[in-house]
Motif scaffolding. Structure first.
Motif, PDB file in Angstrom:
ATOM      1  N   TYR A  63      44.495 147.608  43.257  1.00  0.00           N
ATOM      2  CA  TYR A  63      43.811 147.031  44.403  1.00  0.00           C
ATOM      3  C   TYR A  63      44.278 145.595  44.566  1.00  0.00           C
ATOM      4  CZ  TYR A  63      40.798 151.059  43.967  1.00  0.00           C
ATOM      5  OH  TYR A  63      40.331 152.332  43.900  1.00  0.00           O
ATOM      6  N   ALA A  64      44.846 145.287  45.717  1.00  0.00           N
ATOM      7  CA  ALA A  64      45.296 143.919  45.993  1.00  0.00           C
ATOM      8  C   ALA A  64      44.149 143.134  46.625  1.00  0.00           C
ATOM      9  CB  ALA A  64      46.486 143.943  46.930  1.00  0.00           C
ATOM     10  N   TYR A  65      44.110 141.846  46.340  1.00  0.00           N
ATOM     11  CA  TYR A  65      43.126 140.970  46.963  1.00  0.00           C
ATOM     12  C   TYR A  65      43.773 139.626  47.242  1.00  0.00           C
ATOM     13  CZ  TYR A  65      42.583 139.238  42.166  1.00  0.00           C
ATOM     14  OH  TYR A  65      42.825 138.737  40.915  1.00  0.00           O
ATOM     15  N   GLU A  66      43.241 138.927  48.237  1.00  0.00           N
ATOM     16  CA  GLU A  66      43.761 137.617  48.635  1.00  0.00           C
ATOM     17  C   GLU A  66      42.656 136.588  48.497  1.00  0.00           C
ATOM     18  OE1 GLU A  66      46.374 136.781  52.264  1.00  0.00           O
ATOM     19  OE2 GLU A  66      44.375 136.127  52.934  1.00  0.00           O
ATOM     20  N   THR A  81      44.211 144.140  40.840  1.00  0.00           N
ATOM     21  CA  THR A  81      43.464 144.622  39.691  1.00  0.00           C
ATOM     22  C   THR A  81      43.489 146.143  39.724  1.00  0.00           C
ATOM     23  OG1 THR A  81      41.416 144.369  38.432  1.00  0.00           O
ATOM     24  CG2 THR A  81      41.193 144.675  40.815  1.00  0.00           C
ATOM     25  N   GLN A  82      42.989 146.752  38.663  1.00  0.00           N
ATOM     26  CA  GLN A  82      43.037 148.201  38.557  1.00  0.00           C
ATOM     27  C   GLN A  82      41.682 148.751  38.123  1.00  0.00           C
ATOM     28  OE1 GLN A  82      46.651 148.969  36.511  1.00  0.00           O
ATOM     29  NE2 GLN A  82      46.486 151.166  36.804  1.00  0.00           N
ATOM     30  N   PHE A  83      41.323 149.913  38.661  1.00  0.00           N
ATOM     31  CA  PHE A  83      40.120 150.635  38.281  1.00  0.00           C
ATOM     32  C   PHE A  83      40.510 152.078  38.001  1.00  0.00           C
ATOM     33  CE2 PHE A  83      38.743 147.428  41.384  1.00  0.00           C
ATOM     34  CZ  PHE A  83      37.809 146.734  40.631  1.00  0.00           C
ATOM     35  N   GLU A  84      39.730 152.741  37.167  1.00  0.00           N
ATOM     36  CA  GLU A  84      39.956 154.160  36.917  1.00  0.00           C
ATOM     37  C   GLU A  84      39.469 154.999  38.095  1.00  0.00           C
ATOM     38  OE1 GLU A  84      41.556 155.556  34.272  1.00  0.00           O
ATOM     39  OE2 GLU A  84      41.984 153.490  33.674  1.00  0.00           O
ATOM     40  N   GLY A 114      35.382 149.725  42.904  1.00  0.00           N
ATOM     41  CA  GLY A 114      35.058 148.713  41.914  1.00  0.00           C
ATOM     42  C   GLY A 114      34.558 147.464  42.602  1.00  0.00           C
ATOM     43  N   VAL A 115      34.067 146.541  41.799  1.00  0.00           N
ATOM     44  CA  VAL A 115      33.580 145.269  42.330  1.00  0.00           C
ATOM     45  C   VAL A 115      34.072 144.145  41.422  1.00  0.00           C
ATOM     46  CG1 VAL A 115      31.359 145.401  41.104  1.00  0.00           C
ATOM     47  CG2 VAL A 115      31.538 144.036  43.193  1.00  0.00           C
ATOM     48  N   MET A 116      34.407 143.026  42.050  1.00  0.00           N
ATOM     49  CA  MET A 116      34.852 141.847  41.305  1.00  0.00           C
ATOM     50  C   MET A 116      33.997 140.647  41.692  1.00  0.00           C
ATOM     51  SD  MET A 116      39.009 142.080  41.588  1.00  0.00           S
ATOM     52  CE  MET A 116      39.230 140.506  40.741  1.00  0.00           C
ATOM     53  N   SER A 117      33.775 139.777  40.737  1.00  0.00           N
ATOM     54  CA  SER A 117      33.137 138.480  40.990  1.00  0.00           C
ATOM     55  C   SER A 117      33.652 137.550  39.910  1.00  0.00           C
ATOM     56  CB  SER A 117      31.612 138.589  40.944  1.00  0.00           C
ATOM     57  OG  SER A 117      31.195 138.987  39.648  1.00  0.00           O
ATOM     58  N   GLY A 118      33.387 136.264  40.065  1.00  0.00           N
ATOM     59  CA  GLY A 118      33.865 135.347  39.040  1.00  0.00           C
ATOM     60  C   GLY A 118      33.733 133.906  39.445  1.00  0.00           C
ATOM     61  N   SER A 119      34.611 133.098  38.873  1.00  0.00           N
ATOM     62  CA  SER A 119      34.580 131.669  39.165  1.00  0.00           C
ATOM     63  C   SER A 119      35.942 131.048  38.877  1.00  0.00           C
ATOM     64  CB  SER A 119      33.495 130.973  38.336  1.00  0.00           C
ATOM     65  OG  SER A 119      33.795 131.096  36.953  1.00  0.00           O
ATOM     66  N   PRO A 125      30.538 138.456  44.751  1.00  0.00           N
ATOM     67  CA  PRO A 125      31.098 139.791  44.535  1.00  0.00           C
ATOM     68  C   PRO A 125      31.788 140.327  45.789  1.00  0.00           C
ATOM     69  CG  PRO A 125      28.841 139.675  43.734  1.00  0.00           C
ATOM     70  CD  PRO A 125      29.104 138.402  44.484  1.00  0.00           C
ATOM     71  N   PHE A 126      32.913 140.987  45.572  1.00  0.00           N
ATOM     72  CA  PHE A 126      33.575 141.697  46.656  1.00  0.00           C
ATOM     73  C   PHE A 126      34.026 143.056  46.135  1.00  0.00           C
ATOM     74  CE2 PHE A 126      36.830 139.021  44.730  1.00  0.00           C
ATOM     75  CZ  PHE A 126      37.940 139.849  44.627  1.00  0.00           C
ATOM     76  N   TYR A 127      34.053 144.020  47.043  1.00  0.00           N
ATOM     77  CA  TYR A 127      34.296 145.404  46.661  1.00  0.00           C
ATOM     78  C   TYR A 127      35.740 145.812  46.918  1.00  0.00           C
ATOM     79  CZ  TYR A 127      29.337 145.621  46.080  1.00  0.00           C
ATOM     80  OH  TYR A 127      28.066 145.376  45.646  1.00  0.00           O
ATOM     81  N   CYS A 128      36.246 146.628  46.035  1.00  0.00           N
ATOM     82  CA  CYS A 128      37.573 147.217  46.149  1.00  0.00           C
ATOM     83  C   CYS A 128      37.358 148.720  46.254  1.00  0.00           C
ATOM     84  CB  CYS A 128      38.420 146.892  44.923  1.00  0.00           C
ATOM     85  SG  CYS A 128      38.584 145.133  44.585  1.00  0.00           S
ATOM     86  N   CYS A 129      37.723 149.294  47.389  1.00  0.00           N
ATOM     87  CA  CYS A 129      37.483 150.713  47.615  1.00  0.00           C
ATOM     88  C   CYS A 129      38.759 151.400  48.074  1.00  0.00           C
ATOM     89  CB  CYS A 129      36.413 150.919  48.690  1.00  0.00           C
ATOM     90  SG  CYS A 129      34.838 150.193  48.257  1.00  0.00           S
TER      91      CYS A 129
END
Length: 142
Positions: free
Chosen positions: A2-5, A97-100, A104-109, A131-135
């Motif tokens: 999953y690509a994210y910007e 990032t990768q999910f099985e 998935g969802v990502m958050s952080g700082s 948080p943002f979702y990767c679908c």
């Protein structure tokens, strides 16, 4: 995968002129397996971007375009100049990032230091990432 910007900028109302990214932390959660991994490290994609505070005009023009309120071509000549100047003060990177599972969802700082890493002017501070979702949607073929 999953690509994210991610786009970073130092808003006009910031209390300081510059800051530099020092490190990042991501919490990556697979929504099917409920497995959560934490990814931490220095910089992003091998870089430690320095952010410079935007002027009020730059911040306003960039915010209007970034939010989708207007297209860049719809800005007045003065707003267009501010938008172009603001663009030089925005750091953008793309990662993945990768999910099985297909969701998935990502958050952080991101941890920044006022001034620069070499010459800090204060303690570090965290910029939180909501948080943002990767679908994965099998109907969409790249």
């Amino acid at each position: 995968c999953y690509a994210y910007e991610i786009r970073m900028r130092l808003r006009a109302h910031a209390a300081f002129e510059t800051c530099q990214l020092q490190s990042r932390k991501w919490d990556v959660k697979d929504l099917l397996t409920d497995e959560c991994n934490t990814v931490e490290g220095d910089g992003v994609i091998g870089e430690y971007p320095m952010l410079q505070r935007m002027s009020d005009e730059e911040d306003e023009a960039f915010s209007r375009v970034d939010s989708g309120e207007v297209q860049a071509a719809e800005l007045t000549a003065e707003e267009g100049r501010a938008y172009l100047c603001a663009g030089a003060k925005v750091f953008t990177y793309i990662s993945q990032t990768q999910f099985e599972s297909p969701r998935g969802v990502m958050s952080g700082s991101f941890q920044f230091v006022e001034g620069s890493i070499a010459e800090p002017r204060s303690a570090t501070f965290d910029a939180q990432v909501a948080p943002f979702y990767c679908c994965y949607d099998p109907r969409v073929v790249p």
